[in-house]
Motif scaffolding. Sequence first.
Motif: not given
Length: 137
Positions: A79-80, A104-106, A48-53, A16-17
């Motif tokens: 990659v989610v 889309l998600n984990v 999980d790259i949800s933290g990358l903007e 999780t990034i």
Amino acid sequence: MESIPILKMGNFLLVTIQVDMHDRLAMTLQEDLTNRITQTHAHGVLIDISGLEIVDSFIGRILGNIARMSRVLDAETVVVGMQPAVAITLVELGMSLTGIRTALNVEKGMALLRASLNETTNQITATKWRADDDAED
């Protein structure tokens, strides 16, 4: 030195990034992740790259490299959590992320990895049955 945690969940590794990725951190992640795949014999990697903007071409290339290296080490990569702006940027940069499956998600990503592991198990079993049948003939 800064690093991104890699958690083991059954046959899979979860990354999780949650920080902005810079080039050195991306290279460290690539090395750490390939080492963990080898150590744990993981069959799947969920990133999980949800933290990358923001994702630049180097980070995009590293994600692609991680997927290819994982595949060589017998692990699928999903990659989610990709933000729309990140997807747009990757497409505009002409990066196809070959070898990377996305979700889309984990939860959906884990389902993809589980399905992939089941397909592999079924293929191995079918191959074994065919080999057993050939041996009887």
